[in-house]
Each structure stands twice: as structure tokens, then as C-alpha cells.
Scaffold this motif. Structure first.
Motif, PDB file in Angstrom:
ATOM      1  N   LEU A 278       0.838  -1.192   0.000  1.00 29.02           N
ATOM      2  CA  LEU A 278       0.000   0.000   0.000  1.00 29.02           C
ATOM      3  C   LEU A 278       0.877   1.248   0.000  1.00 29.02           C
ATOM      4  N   THR A 279       0.415   2.285  -0.659  1.00 26.45           N
ATOM      5  CA  THR A 279       1.178   3.525  -0.692  1.00 26.45           C
ATOM      6  C   THR A 279       0.961   4.330   0.584  1.00 26.45           C
ATOM      7  N   ASP A 283      -1.792  11.741  -1.145  1.00 29.00           N
ATOM      8  CA  ASP A 283      -2.477  12.237  -2.335  1.00 29.00           C
ATOM      9  C   ASP A 283      -2.434  11.266  -3.513  1.00 29.00           C
ATOM     10  N   ALA A 284      -1.931  10.063  -3.288  1.00 25.58           N
ATOM     11  CA  ALA A 284      -1.879   9.092  -4.377  1.00 25.58           C
ATOM     12  C   ALA A 284      -3.293   8.724  -4.816  1.00 25.58           C
ATOM     13  N   PRO A 285      -3.525   8.567  -6.122  1.00 21.06           N
ATOM     14  CA  PRO A 285      -4.886   8.269  -6.600  1.00 21.06           C
ATOM     15  C   PRO A 285      -5.394   6.905  -6.171  1.00 21.06           C
ATOM     16  N   THR A 286      -4.490   5.988  -5.861  1.00 21.72           N
ATOM     17  CA  THR A 286      -4.914   4.664  -5.424  1.00 21.72           C
ATOM     18  C   THR A 286      -4.128   4.262  -4.189  1.00 21.72           C
ATOM     19  N   PHE A 287      -4.772   3.526  -3.291  1.00 25.07           N
ATOM     20  CA  PHE A 287      -4.142   3.066  -2.059  1.00 25.07           C
ATOM     21  C   PHE A 287      -3.349   1.781  -2.314  1.00 25.07           C
ATOM     22  N   LEU A 288      -3.929   0.870  -3.100  1.00 27.66           N
ATOM     23  CA  LEU A 288      -3.326  -0.429  -3.369  1.00 27.66           C
ATOM     24  C   LEU A 288      -2.308  -0.320  -4.498  1.00 27.66           C
TER      25      LEU A 288
END
Length: 522
Positions: A278-279, A283-288
Motif C-alpha cells: 500500500l502507498t 495524495d496518491a490516486p490509489t491506495f493499493l
């Protein structure tokens, strides 16, 4: 260890014990010390596993090997969160003796950030689960339980968890399937709608500062069948960011797997864990980022955890290895054997319960039988085998039922054959014809008691297990009946009563006798 890890219990739960508080403070101190020597990363590794009922099993998972797997990934990334998905406190031979305390002991040794309160955690009742939570050095979570007495969650169980990892606040939620109320005969707590509860708890976590929200399940897809699409949609809507579950029965059809949200993760094998990257960028568009499965069996046993397991096993050996009988007929107790048709062991169990209570008839459910093995002629049957077959702590109950109530009970027993549900009945003192092709509620064709047709208004003395007598597994037609006293009544477990009966004959030779006749079979 996790750098800068801060765990907060659910918003409505303030009952963490001192042991948990001290453990968290130690974790904080150790994490702070480790940041200077362990490289930082912008990723979080999440390890998820559930349904580990055995201490050390190739098929169902090994706690010593899981400990080594966790250490392996902790060496790769100091930002690691391990979540136990629950479903482990029962059934097993050991849990029939200590009601799951040994599983809590093993989990304490491998340090999950939290454990889900799944339906198996209620195997010994609400009060025992509360006791287990106070033995745990980690929070136990369920987000849709409500206790009318306290107007809160069950004592010791938390609604949710907040944890902060390297500046990112993550909320954790866990759902209990409503079917647990029926299958495990919960006496006090209520189970709220999974979707409604999830929406409420997720919004509460967001308001409390959660940047990301993770949902965990315990047990399998079929328990959430009526809610699955809605839960999956909440991922599309962004209310939750990741969902984790397990489906050992492979009940997800191919098209359902294809349509699942990419962040809706399922593991399907007993020895598997989900390794999820996981990031930690807010502000990343996706968590996974990505995920894979890994097998505990690919790792050596951790020496310290193996010592714990060996200690428990040694305490059991002298008792469980006692030979009680020779096997004289061939029979099996796999799920399909005891949950879809008449079964020799089911017949024997029903006969012993009937004789013990001096009843006219007896009924037990196939889900009570958990050995999952084949018995061959010439084998020696040990006490261990019966404890494995009947791991739940339950007692014989005698009730007086009408023919009408008995018919309703049998219809309930045959209502979910296609799903291999545990309510399938095994009987003594009666012969039942049924047709699984007919609609649910109309499958019983005929019933005979003592060679006479069942009379709806006549009363019959029925011996069964306490779980069924109090309405468990859908047998609510019995739930309001007052137990009867009988000669020789005691608080002994059914497993012990069965062992005594087998020892007296020094052999076990159960047979199918045409007690349950499926008219749909050739």
C-alpha cells in the motif's frame, strides 16, 4: 517493528486493558529506536490471514511458520501491519478444552495490530469472547455488533481502529455476518446490517482523521452473499479503500471474480496469507499498489513460537492418544458426508444422545461433526479422534416437542443442502423421506417415529445438543422450550459421553440404516 505506529481503539470503545496499553507503549518506544537503523520507505506492507483454527497444520495454517513469514517481510519493510482476520478460536481439539485461549496466546507472540471478531469467535458464547479479548495484547474488532444491555459493542470488542503510519492515518473496520446470530445462537448481542454499519463507521473514521479505510471480513463469501455487491460498490464509491476476506470454499463464480473491484482481495487456501503493498502517499490516486499470496509452508517454523505450540501439544498427548476402540466399519466425516446425506457417524452420535437422555427420538446437526477424515477397518480410534470430531463444548438437552415442531425442524435441516450447511439433520428413533428437488419448506415427504407416522399434535421426547435446543442453526422452533430433567443428567460434554459409549463396546461400527432417504437419488 513499525516506525511511528500509533493505535487508537474504536470511537465508542474505551475498554482496552492495561496489558494492551503497555504493549502499545512498548511498540511505540521500539519503533522510535528502530527508525535510525532501518531504511524508510513510502510503502506499507500489510499481511492478512484468517480462519487458522489449528496450531500447526499444513492445510489450515501454522503459527510457527506464520511467525517466520512475518519476520521475513519485516526485514524487507519496517512499515508492516499484520491483521488476523479471526475465525480461529474454534473448532479444534485444543479449543474444546480451553475455549480458544491458546490461539490468543499464539497471536500475542506474533503481534497482530488487531484481530477480527468473526463468527467462530462466538463458538463458546458472548461472555467467553469478552474474556478472550482481555487476554489479548491487541484490540479485537467488530464494527456491526450491538449489545442492548450496554447500548454499546460487546464488552472488550472495539468498533474500529485508527493507526498512524509515517504520517498517514489508517482506519480499520471489521464485519460480522448476520448469519452468525443464527448459526452460533447468540443470546444477547445484535448484529447490525453490514452495509449500514460500514457506512456509519467509515464516515466516523473519516471524521476522526482517517486518510484511508480498510475493511476486513472473517470467513467466506457465502456468509456475505446478500451484501457482497453493495460492499464491493463501496470500494467504487471511495467510502473504503481496501477490502480483505477469505473464501476457502471457492464459492465466487468466475464472473464475480472478474467484476470485483481491484482492491477487493480474497485468499482461498488455508496456508495462504495476502501480502499487500500500500502507498503511504496521502495524495496518491490509489491506495493499493499490488498484492500477492504467499504460503506459510514455504517458511521454517519459528523456534520460540514452536516451543509454545509444543507445550500445548504435550499437555494434550497423554489424554488424547488413549486408544478407546477398534474401527470395524468404514466411514467418513468430511463436510459433504455429514452435511448432505445420512452418515454412519451421525447415526452413532444421535443414538448415543438418545440413549443417554432416555428419549424417544434424537436430532443433531451435521455442522457439529468436524473431523474431516476417513476411517478404515482395522484402525484404532483414539480419544483424540472424538475430540477432533466434536470440538464444540456442548451438552445433551431433553425437550418435549410436538410433531409439528419436529417437522419444522426437519424442513430447516434440509433447507440448505445445496450450500452444504451445517444444519443438515442426523436422527435416531425415526425414519425420514425427503426430496431435495422440492422447494425449501416442502422437502419432507414423510416421517415415521417408532414405525408409526408422525402425528402433528402428538408430543415426543427429543434429545439434542444445547446449541439446537436454544434455537441455533435456524432451529428457532425449539428456542422457547423448557429443558426436561432426566435420570443421569449431568454437565458432561457430549464428546465425553460418546467416548464412554464407544469404550464400553471397545469397537466402533456405525452404519447407514435408511434413516434419511433422499427420494431425488437414483
Amino acid at each position: 517493528m513499525l516506525a511511528q505506529l500509533l493505535c487508537k481503539t474504536g470511537l465508542n470503545s474505551l475498554n482496552l486493558n492495561t496489558k494492551l496499553f503497555v504493549s502499545l507503549m512498548l511498540l511505540l518506544a521500539m519503533a522510535t529506536q528502530s527508525t535510525a537503523v532501518v531504511a524508510q520507505t513510502d510503502r506499507l506492507t500489510l499481511i492478512y490471514v484468517s480462519e487458522m483454527t489449528e496450531m500447526d497444520s499444513e492445510e489450515k495454517g501454522s503459527y510457527p511458520k506464520l511467525a517466520s513469514l512475518l519476520e521475513h517481510y519485516r526485514q524487507i519493510n519496517n512499515h508492516l501491519v499484520f491483521i488476523s482476520g479471526g475465525g480461529g478460536l474454534a473448532p479444534s481439539a485444543m479449543s474444546s478444552l480451553d475455549m480458544g485461549a491458546h490461539i490468543i496466546d499464539l497471536l500475542n507472540a506474533i503481534e497482530p495490530v488487531a484481530m477480527v471478531a468473526g463468527k467462530r469467535e462466538f463458538s463458546f458464547g458472548e461472555d467467553v469472547l469478552s474474556l478472550r479479548t482481555y487476554e489479548a495484547a491487541f484490540p479485537v474488532i467488530s464494527s456491526n455488533i450491538f449489545d442492548p444491555i450496554t447500548q454499546e459493542n460487546l464488552d472488550g470488542v472495539n468498533d474500529s481502529l485508527l493507526m498512524t503510519v509515517d504520517g498517514v492515518t489508517i482506519g480499520l473496520l471489521a464485519l460480522l455476518p448476520p448469519i452468525a446470530h443464527q448459526e452460533y445462537n447468540l443470546q444477547r448481542v445484535e448484529i447490525q446490517s453490514p452495509v449500514d454499519a460500514l457506512k456509519q463507521r467509515a464516515n466516523e473514521l473519516r471524521s476522526a482523521g482517517a486518510d484511508r479505510v480498510i475493511l476486513t471480513y472473517s470467513c467466506c463469501y457465502r456468509d456475505y452473499l446478500n451484501y457482497f455487491d453493495e460492499l464491493d460498490q463501496l470500494l467504487h464509491d471511495g467510502l473504503i479503500d481496501l477490502a480483505l476476506g477469505k473464501d476457502e470454499h471457492l464459492l465466487l463464480a468466475d464472473h464475480q471474480l472478474d467484476q470485483m473491484h481491484p482492491a477487493h482481495i480474497w485468499i482461498t487456501q488455508g496456508d495462504e496469507v495476502a501480502v499487500v503493498e500500500l502507498t503511504l502517499e496521502k495524495d496518491a490516486p490509489t491506495f493499493l499498489m499490488n498484492w500477492q499470496t504467499d504460503s506459510m509452508n514455504a517458511y521454517p517454523a519459528d523456534a520460540q513460537v514452536q516451543m509454545l505450540v509444543d507445550g500445548y501439544i504435550q499437555r494434550l498427548e497423554s489424554l488424547l492418544n488413549e486408544v478407546i476402540a477398534d474401527v470395524k466399519t468404514e466411514f467418513a466425516t468430511f463436510q459433504t458426508d455429514v452435511r448432505t446425506a445420512e452418515n454412519p457417524f451421525g447415526n452413532l452420535l444421535a443414538d448415543v444422545i438418545k440413549a443417554h437422555a432416555d428419549a424417544e427420538i434424537a436430532l443433531v446437526n451435521g455442522g457439529y461433526i468436524r473431523g474431516e477424515r476417513q476411517y478404515q477397518i482395522g484402525e484404532q480410534l483414539a480419544r483424540r479422534d472424538i475430540m477432533r470430531e466434536l470440538p464444540f463444548r456442548d451438552q445433551v438437552v431433553l425437550v418435549e416437542v410436538s410433531g409439528e415442531q419436529l417437522l419444522l425442524a426437519l424442513e430447516n435441516g434440509f433447507s440448505q443442502i445445496e450450500e452444504i450447511k451445517g444444519r443438515f439433520p442426523h436422527v435416531s428413533g425415526m425414519q425420514v423421506e425427503y426430496d431435495r428437488r422440492k422447494p425449501v419448506g416442502k422437502r419432507v415427504v414423510s416421517v415415521r417415529v417408532a414405525e408409526q407416522p408422525l402425528l402433528p399434535q402428538q408430543t415426543y421426547r427429543l434429545a439434542t445438543r444445547q446449541f439446537i435446543a436454544t434455537g441455533g442453526d435456524g432451529f428457532d422452533m425449539f428456542g422457547d422450550l423448557e429443558p426436561l430433567r432426566y435420570a443421569g443428567q449431568s454437565n458432561r460434554l457430549i464428546a465425553d459421553i460418546l467416548i464412554d459409549a464407544i469404550q464400553q463396546s471397545q469397537q466402533i461400527a456405525p452404519l447407514n440404516e435408511g434413516r434419511l432417504i433422499d427420494l431425488s437419488s437414483p
